[in-house]
Design a protein around this motif. Structure first.
Motif, PDB file in Angstrom:
ATOM      1  N   UNK A  82      20.163 -32.114   6.704  1.00 58.96           N
ATOM      2  CA  UNK A  82      20.134 -31.045   5.706  1.00 58.96           C
ATOM      3  C   UNK A  82      20.043 -31.623   4.301  1.00 58.96           C
ATOM      4  N   UNK A  83      20.851 -32.652   4.024  1.00 57.87           N
ATOM      5  CA  UNK A  83      20.828 -33.296   2.702  1.00 57.87           C
ATOM      6  C   UNK A  83      19.451 -33.893   2.430  1.00 57.87           C
ATOM      7  N   UNK A  84      18.924 -34.621   3.414  1.00 55.01           N
ATOM      8  CA  UNK A  84      17.600 -35.234   3.275  1.00 55.01           C
ATOM      9  C   UNK A  84      16.540 -34.175   3.041  1.00 55.01           C
ATOM     10  N   UNK A  85      16.611 -33.102   3.845  1.00 58.00           N
ATOM     11  CA  UNK A  85      15.593 -32.059   3.742  1.00 58.00           C
ATOM     12  C   UNK A  85      15.651 -31.362   2.395  1.00 58.00           C
ATOM     13  N   UNK A  86      16.860 -31.117   1.891  1.00 57.68           N
ATOM     14  CA  UNK A  86      16.973 -30.477   0.583  1.00 57.68           C
ATOM     15  C   UNK A  86      16.525 -31.399  -0.545  1.00 57.68           C
ATOM     16  N   UNK A 110      10.124 -20.798   1.847  1.00 57.04           N
ATOM     17  CA  UNK A 110      10.379 -21.696   2.979  1.00 57.04           C
ATOM     18  C   UNK A 110      11.661 -22.508   2.809  1.00 57.04           C
ATOM     19  N   UNK A 111      12.154 -22.619   1.581  1.00 56.64           N
ATOM     20  CA  UNK A 111      13.418 -23.331   1.358  1.00 56.64           C
ATOM     21  C   UNK A 111      14.535 -22.692   2.190  1.00 56.64           C
ATOM     22  N   UNK A 112      14.420 -21.398   2.447  1.00 56.57           N
ATOM     23  CA  UNK A 112      15.432 -20.683   3.235  1.00 56.57           C
ATOM     24  C   UNK A 112      15.532 -21.240   4.645  1.00 56.57           C
ATOM     25  N   UNK A 113      14.432 -21.742   5.171  1.00 60.42           N
ATOM     26  CA  UNK A 113      14.425 -22.225   6.561  1.00 60.42           C
ATOM     27  C   UNK A 113      14.872 -23.673   6.694  1.00 60.42           C
ATOM     28  N   UNK A 114      15.200 -24.336   5.592  1.00 56.95           N
ATOM     29  CA  UNK A 114      15.573 -25.752   5.647  1.00 56.95           C
ATOM     30  C   UNK A 114      16.773 -26.018   6.566  1.00 56.95           C
ATOM     31  N   UNK A 115      17.881 -25.243   6.489  1.00 60.08           N
ATOM     32  CA  UNK A 115      19.004 -25.532   7.387  1.00 60.08           C
ATOM     33  C   UNK A 115      18.617 -25.483   8.859  1.00 60.08           C
TER      34      UNK A 115
END
Length: 487
Positions: free
Chosen positions: A12-16, A262-267
């Motif tokens: 999650x950290x990496x993706x954000x 699409x940021x919403x789907x990151x988790x």
């Protein structure tokens, strides 16, 4: 859930971080440095590549995850890894030959509305091939419980080097035309780096040996191709259709809006990397109760985290669009529509992982194919009338119907339930916080206003979720952080 929380948190950290870099690229650098035309072109090329990627990978990334744990000896596993890498060539070679044979017809069809596309179509299969083998070698690493590095390459590496290329355009080290070609090189490098990383985890002994359960694997693979095609068409098919009806600049406007949403789907993307193999293992061992518990936990955790992200986007959307060129402002409604569809998909937890690992998956996949046809049809109806907003509405309707169908399937066939009372409480909290903050605008610079409002939303949202114990696991994490802070 220990390893799930550990690697999911890292992912999650990496993706954000990746999405933050991508946000800088999307909101400022792409529109300003590339301009709408070449930004739209770059998005079109990569979107087309993403759509054909499942045909090149032929589902081997999912097949690898599903069946790897079922082999008992190292020799069997090594043979299976070889099979998953070499078998896609049987699909790739014929597709490339067909593309070469009908190249002129393909070029004419794809460039009839936007002539600029003509010179870059040959990059699409190259990027698609690189994406396919990246996913296969990423799955190779994931089955050995190494999901973080591949996620870093995918989410951070590609975006970081895109930022470097954009700076190269700004300082005139690279032309805007050269940027499109350099983007293709980035995907090739991502695939090669991930391949060598996978080989470091387990050395390959390549041998084209057909596994004992080949028939079962091929049947599964066929349906996974359908699934991957459905998912990618729902994600990027709208951009392909926009190219057939509107000037390519509109793809740039649409891409900014969809990226924000699409940021919403990151988790979900982060948790899926590690939850998928665990789900496959629980289903293989017929541990129904543990699977049902995992389903509920992933659902409420993703709903809580995803709801927070959605709120931060929705309440700040007007200020956010003050920082992009004015011609992009028509995408605000697109953000809301795509964002809501992603949020609904998010609260289904590991629904996809469950479906892909059950004997009933093929029924839902055929339903997905029907929904792709619906998406294409709706886009063809609404785009000429409403432009990019029509495309967003078509996507919202299609994805919502598809997600609802998958949810009902899992509930009816497998008797697994993702929702609890906390689901309704979380929805209520999210809606109330949205009403409290959306209509309240700070008279400051957009960045200052976004930071202040996001801080207030964070305090109110976390307190409300903590007070009502929406997620026991997240409350436990918060308790530990509070204790550490007090010490």
């Amino acid at each position: 859930m220990g390893i799930v929380l550990n690697q999911s948190l890292k992912n999650t950290i990496i993706t954000y971080i990746g999405f933050a870099i991508g946000g800088i690229n999307t909101i400022y650098l792409y529109p300003v440095f590339l301009g709408a035309t070449f930004y739209g072109l770059t998005n079109y090329v990569t979107s087309c590549a993403n759509v054909i990627m499942p045909l090149f990978a032929i589902g081997m990334q999912n097949t690898l995850v599903k069946y790897y744990s079922q082999y008992n000896t190292n020799e069997e596993r090594s043979r299976f890894l070889s099979f998953t890498v070499l078998f896609p060539l049987l699909s790739i070679i014929p597709f490339l030959l067909l593309g070469l044979f009908f190249y002129d017809e393909i070029v004419f069809f794809l460039s009839k509305e936007n002539a600029i596309v003509k010179n870059y179509i040959w990059l699409i299969p190259i990027i698609g091939l690189s994406m396919a083998y990246f996913e296969i070698f990423y799955a190779w690493a994931r089955v050995h419980m190494h999901s973080v590095f591949g996620n870093f390459i995918k989410e951070v590496g590609l975006r970081l080097f895109s930022l470097v290329l954009l700076l190269g355009v700004y300082y005139k080290w690279l032309t805007v035309e050269g940027f499109v070609y350099a983007t293709a090189v980035l995907y090739i490098l991502a695939f090669l780096v991930t391949m060598f990383y996978a080989f470091r985890i387990q050395k390959p002994t390549f041998q084209f040996t057909i596994p004992a359960n080949t028939k079962e694997i091929l049947i599964y693979t066929f349906y996974i191709i359908l699934s991957g095609s459905v998912a990618n068409l729902l994600l990027d098919g709208d951009k392909m259709i926009l190219n057939q009806y509107m000037k390519i600049e509109n793809i740039a406007f649409y891409s900014v809006a969809t990226y924000i949403a699409l940021v919403i789907s990151v988790p979900s993307r982060a948790m899926h990397q590690i939850v998928y193999p665990i789900t496959a293992k629980l289903m293989h061992e017929n541990k129904h109760d543990e699977l049902n518990s995992l389903y509920k936990k992933t659902s409420i955790n993703l709903q809580m985290v995803g709801g927070f992200v959605m709120l931060c986007i929705f309440v700040n959307i007007n200020q956010l669009y003050e920082m992009v060129p004015k011609e992009y402002s028509g995408g605000i409604m697109v953000v809301f529509m795509i964002g809501l569809s992603k949020y609904f998909d998010l609260i289904l937890g590991n629904n996809n992982a469950i479906i892909f690992n059950t004997k009933y998956y093929r029924t839902v996949l055929f339903l997905g194919v029907a929904l792709v046809a619906l998406t294409v049809g709706l886009n063809m109806i609404f785009i000429p009338i409403y432009g990019i907003i029509g495309s967003a509405f078509a996507t919202l309707l299609s994805i919502t119907l598809y997600s609802l169908a998958k949810l009902l399937f899992v509930v009816k066939k497998l008797h697994l339930y993702p929702f609890t009372n906390q689901t309704l409480h979380s929805l209520g909290i999210t809606f109330i916080v949205f009403l409290l903050f959306y209509f309240w605008q700070f008279p400051f610079h957009p960045i200052v206003g976004i930071v202040l409002k996001s801080f207030l939303v964070t305090v109110v949202y976390i307190y409300a979720n903590y007070k009502f114990v929406i997620s026991v696991e997240i409350n436990q994490v918060l308790d530990k952080l509070i204790k550490k802070f007090i010490r």
